[in-house]
Scaffold this active site. Sequence first.
Site, PDB file in Angstrom:
ATOM      1  N   ASP A  37       0.862  -1.176   0.000  1.00  0.00           N
ATOM      2  CA  ASP A  37       0.000   0.000   0.000  1.00  0.00           C
ATOM      3  C   ASP A  37       0.900   1.228   0.000  1.00  0.00           C
ATOM      4  O   ASP A  37       2.091   1.135   0.349  1.00  0.00           O
ATOM      5  CB  ASP A  37      -0.915   0.017   1.240  1.00  0.00           C
ATOM      6  CG  ASP A  37      -2.205   0.796   1.017  1.00  0.00           C
ATOM      7  OD1 ASP A  37      -2.120   1.982   0.638  1.00  0.00           O
ATOM      8  OD2 ASP A  37      -3.288   0.227   1.204  1.00  0.00           O
ATOM      9  N   ASP A  54       3.221   2.009  -4.920  1.00  0.00           N
ATOM     10  CA  ASP A  54       2.323   2.752  -5.801  1.00  0.00           C
ATOM     11  C   ASP A  54       2.005   1.834  -6.976  1.00  0.00           C
ATOM     12  O   ASP A  54       2.883   1.540  -7.797  1.00  0.00           O
ATOM     13  CB  ASP A  54       3.007   4.037  -6.281  1.00  0.00           C
ATOM     14  CG  ASP A  54       2.190   4.819  -7.292  1.00  0.00           C
ATOM     15  OD1 ASP A  54       1.113   4.343  -7.712  1.00  0.00           O
ATOM     16  OD2 ASP A  54       2.646   5.918  -7.689  1.00  0.00           O
ATOM     17  N   VAL A  55       0.752   1.374  -7.079  1.00  0.00           N
ATOM     18  CA  VAL A  55       0.413   0.361  -8.084  1.00  0.00           C
ATOM     19  C   VAL A  55       0.443   0.904  -9.504  1.00  0.00           C
ATOM     20  O   VAL A  55       0.343   0.134 -10.460  1.00  0.00           O
ATOM     21  CB  VAL A  55      -0.963  -0.284  -7.806  1.00  0.00           C
ATOM     22  CG1 VAL A  55      -0.940  -1.037  -6.493  1.00  0.00           C
ATOM     23  CG2 VAL A  55      -2.089   0.748  -7.849  1.00  0.00           C
ATOM     24  N   ASN A  81      -6.364  -5.369  -5.190  1.00  0.00           N
ATOM     25  CA  ASN A  81      -7.414  -4.700  -4.429  1.00  0.00           C
ATOM     26  C   ASN A  81      -7.284  -3.182  -4.428  1.00  0.00           C
ATOM     27  O   ASN A  81      -8.283  -2.485  -4.260  1.00  0.00           O
ATOM     28  CB  ASN A  81      -7.401  -5.209  -2.982  1.00  0.00           C
ATOM     29  CG  ASN A  81      -8.274  -4.367  -2.077  1.00  0.00           C
ATOM     30  OD1 ASN A  81      -9.496  -4.449  -2.119  1.00  0.00           O
ATOM     31  ND2 ASN A  81      -7.645  -3.511  -1.262  1.00  0.00           N
ATOM     32  N   TYR A 146     -14.953   6.058 -12.214  1.00  0.00           N
ATOM     33  CA  TYR A 146     -14.969   4.848 -11.390  1.00  0.00           C
ATOM     34  C   TYR A 146     -15.712   3.731 -12.108  1.00  0.00           C
ATOM     35  O   TYR A 146     -15.248   2.586 -12.156  1.00  0.00           O
ATOM     36  CB  TYR A 146     -15.625   5.170 -10.049  1.00  0.00           C
ATOM     37  CG  TYR A 146     -15.618   4.025  -9.066  1.00  0.00           C
ATOM     38  CD1 TYR A 146     -14.450   3.646  -8.419  1.00  0.00           C
ATOM     39  CD2 TYR A 146     -16.781   3.323  -8.773  1.00  0.00           C
ATOM     40  CE1 TYR A 146     -14.436   2.605  -7.502  1.00  0.00           C
ATOM     41  CE2 TYR A 146     -16.784   2.289  -7.862  1.00  0.00           C
ATOM     42  CZ  TYR A 146     -15.605   1.923  -7.223  1.00  0.00           C
ATOM     43  OH  TYR A 146     -15.587   0.890  -6.324  1.00  0.00           O
ATOM     44  N   LYS A 150     -13.945   0.160 -13.258  1.00  0.00           N
ATOM     45  CA  LYS A 150     -14.390  -1.105 -12.665  1.00  0.00           C
ATOM     46  C   LYS A 150     -15.046  -2.020 -13.702  1.00  0.00           C
ATOM     47  O   LYS A 150     -14.947  -3.251 -13.582  1.00  0.00           O
ATOM     48  CB  LYS A 150     -15.344  -0.832 -11.501  1.00  0.00           C
ATOM     49  CG  LYS A 150     -14.662  -0.198 -10.292  1.00  0.00           C
ATOM     50  CD  LYS A 150     -13.522  -1.071  -9.751  1.00  0.00           C
ATOM     51  CE  LYS A 150     -12.939  -0.534  -8.460  1.00  0.00           C
ATOM     52  NZ  LYS A 150     -11.867  -1.399  -7.917  1.00  0.00           N
ATOM     53  N   THR A 181     -16.343   0.357   5.017  1.00  0.00           N
ATOM     54  CA  THR A 181     -14.910   0.622   4.944  1.00  0.00           C
ATOM     55  C   THR A 181     -14.691   2.124   5.121  1.00  0.00           C
ATOM     56  O   THR A 181     -15.647   2.910   5.020  1.00  0.00           O
ATOM     57  CB  THR A 181     -14.318   0.203   3.585  1.00  0.00           C
ATOM     58  OG1 THR A 181     -14.835   1.070   2.561  1.00  0.00           O
ATOM     59  CG2 THR A 181     -14.652  -1.249   3.250  1.00  0.00           C
TER      60      THR A 181
END
Length: 239
Positions: A37, A54-55, A81, A146, A150, A181
């Site tokens: 993360d 950092d993805v 994720n 978003y 997705k 969350t």
Amino acid sequence: MFDLTGRVALVTGAAQGIGHAVATALADAGATVVATDIRDQSDLGDEIRTRSHDVTDPRRWAEIVDEVADSEGRLDILVNNAGVSGYDQLHELSLQEWNRIVAINQTGVLLGMKHALRLMRPRRSGAIVNISSICGATSVAGVAAYHASKHAVLTMTKNAAVSYAAEGIRANAVLPGWIRTPLTLGQTDELNDAFLDATPMGVGGESADVAAAVCFLVSDHARFITGVDLPVDGGYLAR
């Protein structure tokens, strides 16, 4: 319920929420877990290795997967994720915000699968789970970037499933509904109420509910399952 002893897992976005629950559940099932993360992950415990990540950075992906290869010699499980939301309507959406969301939610998944496959393909074994969203299979007003990201995750997952099934590698997606969350609790009450009112079970879920679905999909119990979109949504998509 699931025995993952001897398996090595990499989980992104593990500092909080769903990622935190997934990393913990995989470790509890016996897997060796590397959690990543951009935020602090110190509360995950000593049994889980944590890395800053950092993805959207392909070089960092290569470094982390190379480190897993050097230390463990294998990678059995990848859980993509890490993700962010965004609430802009299409006519208000800036290109900068579009690029930010797509880079994390979509390109990050691409990079994760690309680098994980380097270790999975020679062993002809592996399980990938990409976390999408109910917004990947339906639409609500706004959240244009978003939604797009997705939806793309679902298509990318199916492509990976059919591309690598003959090599013993499975790829599936999980579609969380309203899950309690920090991300959802940071949304407006109006938006949260709209999601909950449209959920047939009438309540939201917990991160552990999604983690249980992930553990199932990466386990031998799901050995003949690939290319599926599994909602964990209290019936939202069944309406």
